[in-house]
Design a protein around this motif. Structure first.
Motif, PDB file in Angstrom:
ATOM      1  N   ARG A  74       0.835  -1.202   0.000  1.00  0.00           N
ATOM      2  CA  ARG A  74       0.000   0.000   0.000  1.00  0.00           C
ATOM      3  C   ARG A  74       0.871   1.255   0.000  1.00  0.00           C
ATOM      4  N   ASP A  75       1.968   1.234   0.765  1.00  0.00           N
ATOM      5  CA  ASP A  75       2.882   2.372   0.792  1.00  0.00           C
ATOM      6  C   ASP A  75       3.651   2.488  -0.522  1.00  0.00           C
ATOM      7  N   VAL A  76       4.040   1.337  -1.075  1.00  0.00           N
ATOM      8  CA  VAL A  76       4.750   1.340  -2.353  1.00  0.00           C
ATOM      9  C   VAL A  76       3.886   1.958  -3.445  1.00  0.00           C
ATOM     10  N   MET A  77       2.602   1.622  -3.458  1.00  0.00           N
ATOM     11  CA  MET A  77       1.716   2.156  -4.488  1.00  0.00           C
ATOM     12  C   MET A  77       1.468   3.652  -4.311  1.00  0.00           C
ATOM     13  N   ALA A  78       1.421   4.109  -3.073  1.00  0.00           N
ATOM     14  CA  ALA A  78       1.271   5.546  -2.846  1.00  0.00           C
ATOM     15  C   ALA A  78       2.473   6.303  -3.409  1.00  0.00           C
ATOM     16  N   VAL A  79       3.666   5.734  -3.246  1.00  0.00           N
ATOM     17  CA  VAL A  79       4.877   6.338  -3.809  1.00  0.00           C
ATOM     18  C   VAL A  79       4.824   6.299  -5.333  1.00  0.00           C
ATOM     19  N   ALA A  80       4.415   5.154  -5.896  1.00  0.00           N
ATOM     20  CA  ALA A  80       4.346   5.023  -7.352  1.00  0.00           C
ATOM     21  C   ALA A  80       3.425   6.074  -7.961  1.00  0.00           C
ATOM     22  N   ALA A  81       2.277   6.292  -7.335  1.00  0.00           N
ATOM     23  CA  ALA A  81       1.330   7.286  -7.848  1.00  0.00           C
ATOM     24  C   ALA A  81       1.923   8.687  -7.808  1.00  0.00           C
ATOM     25  N   SER A  82       2.680   8.981  -6.752  1.00  0.00           N
ATOM     26  CA  SER A  82       3.256  10.323  -6.623  1.00  0.00           C
ATOM     27  C   SER A  82       4.429  10.551  -7.569  1.00  0.00           C
ATOM     28  N   LEU A  83       5.005   9.474  -8.118  1.00  0.00           N
ATOM     29  CA  LEU A  83       6.113   9.597  -9.063  1.00  0.00           C
ATOM     30  C   LEU A  83       5.643   9.866 -10.490  1.00  0.00           C
TER      31      LEU A  83
END
Length: 431
Positions: A74-83
């Protein structure tokens, strides 16, 4: 070398909404050591992908073992979206790109290609899917009618929701196109008394459902066939038809023909439920930033998404009348997170199960790909980049029996209350 990117990467991760640590190939660590997400790169060239926000390419690096990710998905995907540098729905919509996609779709959906592509995904390992799906192995969007439902309860609610929409009655001939591991097929037969036929192109799924039919003594009333929908006999049309999570594999170039075939398989006045993933934007058939390319390569080769407006257009051109459409997009986000969370708690077992069928190296890649696919898809449904629609349609027929309303030309009553009334088959509300 592209080490000149290091200051830019450092500036980039500082601006992200949540802390991220990036370990460079030489060992230098950028960002806080205790960050919830850590990305460890083994190649300098991957940093250019990070800087450009090419999420699909970074996902491929992860699958191939050139990038290590640490942290909750879930944290990894939040980072991916912000990139992401831009909205992934804003892909190339020019006429040349559209023509190229049309040509690829035509080439990707021959009878032989479709069989290969379905088996590539669904025949990975039955035991692997069993680790994170519900006990019925329903591999499609659940229906959380009550927010406190478990995944198992929500999947049963979805099965019943579809059966109710189709107004299934005892003795009716029911066809399930792309029947998966038999969840809907068996639910309809056991709870609604229909004569049920399912088809699939997956050898594993076919064998699994055949065994359940035999174990439950349902021979003669339920059958599962290893067959392409294009090869179905039209001489004995069905009363009701469902297609759940299947039309995503059909391809835009074949969509009108697909609905036309369904129309010929359906009795005049009958109902068909088409349940599947739709594109979030009206013009894109896959996500940008390389995410669609990643799914094409590792998960669903040949898959192609249409916006719901396009689907309804093809449905109408195929001779079907849409009578009810429901968007279950947030339900699929929750379903995918439930699947992702279940897989994340069983990673070691999943690795062992996959290794039995495909060897340790391929097993590692498959597991990493599915971890990103489940979590990434959950994120995409949450953010509206993907959607999920249930489209109920009829084959209109003058004189079709319907006591509810004049001019219906089908068994559909043109109101929704029948879905929620106590069922004659179950005696209870869904779920």
């Amino acid at each position: 070398m592209i080490r000149h990117l290091v200051p830019k990467i450092e500036s980039q991760i500082v601006r992200l909404p949540s802390p991220v640590a990036v370990q460079l190939p030489a060992g230098q660590l950028l960002g806080p050591p205790g960050a919830p997400v850590k990305m460890s790169f083994s190649r300098w060239s991957s940093l250019a992908r990070l800087k450009a926000g090419q999420i699909g390419a970074l996902a491929e690096d992860f699958v191939e073992g050139q990038l290590k990710l640490e942290g909750r998905m879930r944290d990894v995907m939040a980072v991916a979206a912000s990139l992401l540098p831009a909205n992934p729905l804003h892909t190339d919509h020019g006429w040349w790109s559209a023509l190229q996609r049309q040509i690829r779709a035509l080439r990707a959906h021959s009878l032989e290609k479709d069989a290969e592509q379905i088996q590539f995904h669904y025949d990975v390992s039955d035991n692997f899917y069993a680790l994170w799906l519900d006990p019925r192995r329903v591999y499609s969007c659940a229906y959380y009618r009550d927010e406190n439902m478990t995944l198992t309860q929500a999947q049963e609610a979805k099965l019943d929701h579809i059966c109710r929409k189709l107004m299934l009655q005892p003795g009716e001939r029911f066809l399930d196109i792309g029947a998966g591991w038999g969840g809907l097929l068996l639910w309809a037969a056991e709870h609604y008394g229909v004569d049920a036929t399912g088809i699939t192109l997956s050898k594993n799924q076919h064998a699994h459902v055949q065994k359940i039919i035999e174990d439950k003594g349902l021979q003669g009333r339920v059958r599962m066939e290893l067959r392409d929908y294009r090869h179905l006999d039209e001489s004995q049309p069905f009363d009701k038809i469902s297609s759940v999570g299947m039309f995503e594999h059909v391809g835009r170039a074949n969509m009108t023909a697909y609905f036309s075939k369904i129309g010929r398989l359906l009795k005049p006045g009958g109902l068909v439920m088409n349940h599947g993933i739709t594109a979030g934007g009206p013009d894109n058939d896959q996500l940008g930033a390389g995410m669609g390319d990643f799914i094409e390569k590792y998960i669903f080769p040949g898959g192609q998404l249409l916006h719901v407006s396009d689907v309804l257009n093809h449905m109408a051109r195929g001779g079907l009348e849409m009578v009810d459409t429901e968007n279950l997009r947030p339900h699929y986000a929750r379903t995918l997170w439930d699947w992702s969370d279940a897989l994340e708690t069983r990673l070691e077992t999943a690795q062992q199960v996959l290794a039995i069928d495909s060897g340790s190296v391929r097993a590692e890649k498959t597991l990493r790909a599915y971890r990103l696919y489940l979590a990434g898809s959950a994120m995409s449904f949450e953010r509206g980049w993907l959607a999920l629609h249930q489209m109920l349609a009829t084959r209109p027929a003058d004189g079709a029996p319907n006591q509810a309303i004049q001019g219906a030309q089908s068994s559909y009553p043109f109101r929704r209350d029948y879905i929620y009334a106590p069922s004659a088959a179950t005696g209870a509300l869904p779920g």
